[in-house]
Design a protein around this motif. Structure first.
Motif, PDB file in Angstrom:
ATOM      1  N   ASP A   1      32.206 -47.573 -78.279  1.00  0.00           N
ATOM      2  CA  ASP A   1      32.481 -47.044 -80.230  1.00  0.00           C
ATOM      3  C   ASP A   1      30.892 -48.471 -80.407  1.00  0.00           C
ATOM      4  N   LYS A   2      30.273 -48.720 -80.214  1.00  0.00           N
ATOM      5  CA  LYS A   2      29.027 -49.401 -80.154  1.00  0.00           C
ATOM      6  C   LYS A   2      27.468 -48.481 -79.463  1.00  0.00           C
ATOM      7  N   PRO A   3      26.766 -49.009 -80.391  1.00  0.00           N
ATOM      8  CA  PRO A   3      25.114 -47.952 -80.353  1.00  0.00           C
ATOM      9  C   PRO A   3      24.306 -49.284 -79.292  1.00  0.00           C
ATOM     10  N   GLU A   4      24.736 -50.371 -79.700  1.00  0.00           N
ATOM     11  CA  GLU A   4      23.921 -51.300 -78.319  1.00  0.00           C
ATOM     12  C   GLU A   4      24.700 -51.589 -77.242  1.00  0.00           C
ATOM     13  N   VAL A   5      25.866 -50.740 -77.175  1.00  0.00           N
ATOM     14  CA  VAL A   5      26.867 -50.713 -76.516  1.00  0.00           C
ATOM     15  C   VAL A   5      25.780 -49.484 -74.833  1.00  0.00           C
ATOM     16  N   TYR A   6      25.709 -48.848 -75.733  1.00  0.00           N
ATOM     17  CA  TYR A   6      24.837 -47.532 -74.984  1.00  0.00           C
ATOM     18  C   TYR A   6      23.967 -47.158 -75.006  1.00  0.00           C
ATOM     19  N   ALA A   7      22.786 -48.670 -75.800  1.00  0.00           N
ATOM     20  CA  ALA A   7      21.413 -48.620 -75.627  1.00  0.00           C
ATOM     21  C   ALA A   7      21.862 -49.199 -73.635  1.00  0.00           C
ATOM     22  N   LYS A   8      22.537 -50.488 -73.181  1.00  0.00           N
ATOM     23  CA  LYS A   8      22.526 -51.184 -72.680  1.00  0.00           C
ATOM     24  C   LYS A   8      22.752 -50.222 -71.271  1.00  0.00           C
ATOM     25  N   ALA A   9      23.509 -48.870 -71.845  1.00  0.00           N
ATOM     26  CA  ALA A   9      24.557 -47.838 -70.902  1.00  0.00           C
ATOM     27  C   ALA A   9      23.516 -47.714 -69.860  1.00  0.00           C
ATOM     28  N   THR A  10      22.623 -46.787 -70.957  1.00  0.00           N
ATOM     29  CA  THR A  10      21.474 -46.234 -71.048  1.00  0.00           C
ATOM     30  C   THR A  10      20.529 -46.385 -69.857  1.00  0.00           C
ATOM     31  N   SER A  11      20.132 -47.756 -70.255  1.00  0.00           N
ATOM     32  CA  SER A  11      18.711 -48.912 -69.844  1.00  0.00           C
ATOM     33  C   SER A  11      19.186 -49.163 -68.298  1.00  0.00           C
ATOM     34  N   MET A  12      20.319 -49.351 -68.275  1.00  0.00           N
ATOM     35  CA  MET A  12      21.145 -49.791 -66.718  1.00  0.00           C
ATOM     36  C   MET A  12      21.129 -48.228 -65.851  1.00  0.00           C
ATOM     37  N   LEU A  13      21.167 -46.982 -66.687  1.00  0.00           N
ATOM     38  CA  LEU A  13      20.972 -45.669 -66.141  1.00  0.00           C
ATOM     39  C   LEU A  13      19.568 -45.708 -65.519  1.00  0.00           C
ATOM     40  N   ASN A  14      19.198 -45.983 -66.410  1.00  0.00           N
ATOM     41  CA  ASN A  14      17.037 -45.423 -66.156  1.00  0.00           C
ATOM     42  C   ASN A  14      17.259 -46.682 -64.985  1.00  0.00           C
ATOM     43  N   GLU A  15      17.487 -47.693 -64.509  1.00  0.00           N
ATOM     44  CA  GLU A  15      16.969 -48.737 -63.964  1.00  0.00           C
ATOM     45  C   GLU A  15      17.924 -48.232 -62.161  1.00  0.00           C
ATOM     46  N   MET A  16      18.838 -47.585 -62.509  1.00  0.00           N
ATOM     47  CA  MET A  16      19.315 -47.147 -61.060  1.00  0.00           C
ATOM     48  C   MET A  16      19.088 -46.138 -60.719  1.00  0.00           C
ATOM     49  N   ILE A  17      18.685 -44.965 -61.486  1.00  0.00           N
ATOM     50  CA  ILE A  17      17.743 -43.762 -61.042  1.00  0.00           C
ATOM     51  C   ILE A  17      16.072 -44.225 -60.540  1.00  0.00           C
ATOM     52  N   ARG A  18      15.537 -44.760 -61.728  1.00  0.00           N
ATOM     53  CA  ARG A  18      14.393 -45.477 -61.192  1.00  0.00           C
ATOM     54  C   ARG A  18      14.150 -45.349 -59.861  1.00  0.00           C
ATOM     55  N   ARG A  19      14.548 -46.870 -59.573  1.00  0.00           N
ATOM     56  CA  ARG A  19      15.025 -47.176 -58.124  1.00  0.00           C
ATOM     57  C   ARG A  19      14.917 -46.343 -56.741  1.00  0.00           C
ATOM     58  N   ASP A  20      15.749 -45.986 -57.231  1.00  0.00           N
ATOM     59  CA  ASP A  20      16.572 -44.497 -56.091  1.00  0.00           C
ATOM     60  C   ASP A  20      16.992 -43.223 -56.754  1.00  0.00           C
ATOM     61  N   ARG A  21      15.265 -42.464 -56.858  1.00  0.00           N
ATOM     62  CA  ARG A  21      15.497 -41.460 -57.468  1.00  0.00           C
ATOM     63  C   ARG A  21      14.585 -40.459 -55.895  1.00  0.00           C
ATOM     64  N   ASN A  22      14.035 -41.511 -55.256  1.00  0.00           N
ATOM     65  CA  ASN A  22      12.886 -40.751 -54.019  1.00  0.00           C
ATOM     66  C   ASN A  22      14.446 -41.051 -52.648  1.00  0.00           C
ATOM     67  N   LYS A  23      15.452 -41.233 -52.537  1.00  0.00           N
ATOM     68  CA  LYS A  23      16.397 -41.739 -52.044  1.00  0.00           C
ATOM     69  C   LYS A  23      17.399 -40.489 -51.635  1.00  0.00           C
ATOM     70  N   ALA A  24      16.861 -39.457 -50.601  1.00  0.00           N
ATOM     71  CA  ALA A  24      17.279 -37.890 -50.557  1.00  0.00           C
ATOM     72  C   ALA A  24      18.803 -38.163 -49.913  1.00  0.00           C
ATOM     73  N   SER A  25      19.200 -40.047 -49.144  1.00  0.00           N
ATOM     74  CA  SER A  25      21.191 -39.902 -48.719  1.00  0.00           C
ATOM     75  C   SER A  25      21.964 -39.799 -50.365  1.00  0.00           C
ATOM     76  N   VAL A  26      20.621 -39.920 -52.200  1.00  0.00           N
ATOM     77  CA  VAL A  26      22.002 -40.464 -52.886  1.00  0.00           C
ATOM     78  C   VAL A  26      22.086 -39.364 -53.863  1.00  0.00           C
ATOM     79  N   ILE A  27      23.142 -38.703 -53.574  1.00  0.00           N
ATOM     80  CA  ILE A  27      23.421 -37.199 -54.273  1.00  0.00           C
ATOM     81  C   ILE A  27      24.074 -36.871 -55.423  1.00  0.00           C
ATOM     82  N   LEU A  28      24.983 -38.264 -55.880  1.00  0.00           N
ATOM     83  CA  LEU A  28      25.370 -38.605 -57.119  1.00  0.00           C
ATOM     84  C   LEU A  28      25.511 -39.368 -57.998  1.00  0.00           C
ATOM     85  N   TRP A  29      25.429 -39.105 -59.191  1.00  0.00           N
ATOM     86  CA  TRP A  29      24.881 -40.368 -60.439  1.00  0.00           C
ATOM     87  C   TRP A  29      26.291 -40.398 -60.761  1.00  0.00           C
ATOM     88  N   SER A  30      27.332 -41.951 -60.592  1.00  0.00           N
ATOM     89  CA  SER A  30      28.313 -41.687 -61.884  1.00  0.00           C
ATOM     90  C   SER A  30      27.856 -42.722 -62.569  1.00  0.00           C
TER      91      SER A  30
END
Ligand code: GCU
Length: 622
Positions: A407-436
């Motif tokens: 229910d907290k917008p600041e927690v959503y902001a944390k989540a989107t940036s963790m998501l961004n950091e995860m995807i940015r690091r591994d977007r070129n890894k063919a092995s990664v097929i699923l983002w959870s």
């Protein structure tokens, strides 16, 4: 605290003037850059791994936090030394004479007095550096759990929140020729509004848990790139002819040339950046061998722009959903996997070395697995690099585990940036097929909206992969399990966790159960039972290895009746430390659902999966 690492600019003029007598005017003038560097493990860097002095700042951590909770820049960050023999009384701490911890590594398994410590530990490291004209230097931290506060030569550089994703902080303005020092305060305190929140079922290892280095780059440099197989409406060999993506050159004016070469595929092209420094492309390589578990082909991809160049090893493949099937390069696949925490076999502690990763993949290969779910947070990049080479497909997740402050917008902001950091690091890894985007979160409207938005954010960041989440087990109605969690609507692949035969019902009850599940590909993303390695007994004797096998055998009966199941992922490959597992002599602080004990001893259930995966006797791809 904002989630993406907060780079501190001019705010601290007093501090800047205090620390910067030796700094060049230009270094002071330019604002520190906010970016996240992609491909750092393929760059030549100055490693800061090794022995770092440490000091424990027990709650309320007065070396770091002032009484109002604000971070102090004039505490331990200054790395001053106590006047021992003479001079007025001053600060009572001294890194220079303090013991050391290895970086990368958690503090819990290095110092027995810190085994269960959750709080603030300070790290200090002296290093020599020679500034090079027309360059910028970043401190790259592979991961640090949970909150990190960084100073270099007494200059506050950045803060970061999140224990499992990389961050980069520009230190150009703080560095000087000769000896320098870095001070990092790590705070692993669990917080209700944290991600994860407080009640986790894994060990909260603290510290600088992954590689730390200095990355010096020309003033115009490549900080991000994406090269992947263009995704056409339907998959056919004819339309796997195009690679698409972009290269981003930080600081580059419009029209800056960027060369992209893939020698083995006959690609050698020059692109031009747009106003944002981005050079996008669609290009037709001569021929492309697609990446798959059977043929994990990686291509050397060379990027260059101005003074900057880097190379990466990238595989190209197409992953998509077709009704209830998962298609890899157009072929239906069945995921034969295992869950894994980022814990090192044999020695425990956070997995962060080549040796750790080699051991983990040794077990996965032995299991005849073609898939691994990296639970419940992004693991060391070595895992994805090895998965790329070994042909093991990967589920990568951010730790929105069970109860989160949705229910907290600041927690959503944390989540989107963790998501961004995860995807940015591994977007070129063919092995990664699923983002959870989550695991076992409570089914309510606020949570569903939060995670639906996050799933769509993931699609915006990366439209070439599948989005998933692990859902909690539904309630049994008679002998029927009806999964009607609305979050499934936002997912491409649905992960279903269930513990029939352990947390609920008896193992044999699974035989009679039928499932009503969404008409999407379903992964049984967690199932299993605890067994203490070496304990043997009847198939109904809880904690005996035979009982664990019995639970799985009945699970296979149930799973083989569910047409949408496209993968099974037993919880868990290896016993792992958890603060909530305290039955002496059986658990002793470990979750014992592993197929292998923490010291690498295989349980009977390991061989059950080894055979089932070899014979492909569980589930169907089609
Ligand atoms: C849950 C959870 C895991 C946990 C497991 C267990 O499903 O996702 O993190 O460890 O169950 O209880 O063993």
């Amino acid at each position: 605290m904002t989630s993406f690492s907060t780079i501190l600019g001019g705010g601290h003029s007093a501090l800047v003037s205090f620390a910067c007598c030796a700094l060049t005017l230009s270094a002071v003038a330019q604002q520190p850059l906010k970016t996240l560097l992609v491909g750092v493990d393929h760059r030549s860097v100055t490693s800061l791994n090794g022995e770092w002095h440490y000091l424990v700042d027990q709650p309320p951590a007065k070396g770091l936090y002032a009484s109002d909770g604000k971070v102090r820049d004039n505490g331990y960050a200054l790395n001053t030394h106590p006047n021992i023999d003479s001079g007025p009384h001053n600060e009572e701490y001294d890194f220079a004479t303090a013991p050391t911890l290895k970086v990368p590594g958690d503090w819990n398994t290095q110092d027995p007095t810190l085994f269960r410590f959750e709080g603030v530990v300070w790290y200090e490291h002296d290093f020599n550096f020679q500034p090079t004209p027309n360059t910028r230097t970043f401190l790259h931290i592979g991961a640090a759990n949970y909150k990190s506060f960084v100073w270099v030569n007494q200059m506050r550089i950045c803060d970061h929140e999140g224990g499992f994703t990389p961050f980069d902080c520009e230190v150009t303005a703080a560095l000087k020729a000769g000896s320098n020092f870095g001070v990092i305060a790590g705070d692993s305190t669990r917080e209700v509004d944290g991600i994860p929140s407080v009640g986790i079922d894994w060990f909260n290892y603290g510290g600088l848990t992954r590689d730390v280095s200095l990355v010096t780059l020309p003033t115009q440099f490549i900080d991000d790139y994406d090269v992947h197989l263009k995704r056409e409406g339907t998959f056919s060999a004819a339309n796997t002819k195009t690679l698409t993506g972009y290269v981003h050159v930080e600081g580059a004016p419009e029209g800056t040339p960027v060369t992209l070469r893939i020698p083995e595929a006959g690609v050698n092209t020059t692109l031009k950046t747009d106003r944002e420094g981005r050079a996008s492309f669609d290009l037709q390589p001569n021929s492309l061998a697609l990446w798959s578990p059977e043929t994990p082909k990686l291509y050397k991809v060379e990027f260059a722009s101005g003074q900057d160049k880097l190379t990466d090893d990238i595989g190209f493949r197409d992953i998509r959903v077709d009704g209830t099937r998962i298609l890899l390069n157009g072929k239906p696949i069945f995921l034969q996997g295992a869950n894994m925490h980022a814990e090192a076999p044999y020695r425990t502690g956070r997995a962060c070395t080549d040796e750790d990763v080699k051991n983990i993949f040794g077990f996965l290969k032995d299991l005849n697995a073609n898939f691994v779910r990296l639970a419940h947070y992004p693991h060391d990049e070595r895992m994805e690099r090895t998965a790329d080479r070994e042909g093991i497909m990967v589920w990568s997740e951010i730790p929105l585990w069970q109860h989160i402050s949705f229910d907290k917008p600041e927690v959503y902001a944390k989540a989107t940036s963790m998501l961004n950091e995860m995807i940015r690091r591994d977007r070129n890894k063919a092995s990664v097929i699923l983002w959870s985007v989550s695991n076992e979160t409570p089914n309510n409207a606020v949570r569903t909206q939060f995670l639906t938005n996050l799933a769509n954010e993931a699609r915006k960041l990366d439209s070439s992969r599948l989005i998933t989440s692990a859902l909690l087990g539904p309630h049994l109605k008679g002998t029927e399990m009806v999964q009607d969690d609305p979050l499934a609507d936002a997912l491409d692949v649905v992960g279903q966790n269930e513990y029939i035969g352990w947390y609920e019902m008896r193992p044999e009850d699974a035989d009679k159960i039928t499932w009503t599940l969404p008409q999407k590909p379903i992964l049984i993303s967690e199932f299993g039972a605890e067994a203490k390695q070496g304990v043997h007994g009847g198939k109904d004797e809880r904690w005996a290895e035979e009982q664990q096998v019995n639970v799985y055998e009945h699970q296979f009966v149930m799973i083989n009746k569910i047409p949408q199941v496209r993968g099974v992922v037993p919880w868990v490959l290896m016993d792992f430390r958890s603060p909530t597992r305290n039955i002496p002599k059986l658990q002793d602080g470990f979750n014992r659902k592993g197929l292998v004990s923490e010291d690498g001893k295989k349980k009977l259930a390991f061989y059950l999966f080894q055979t089932s995966y070899k014979e492909h006797s569980v589930g169907k791809a089609n």
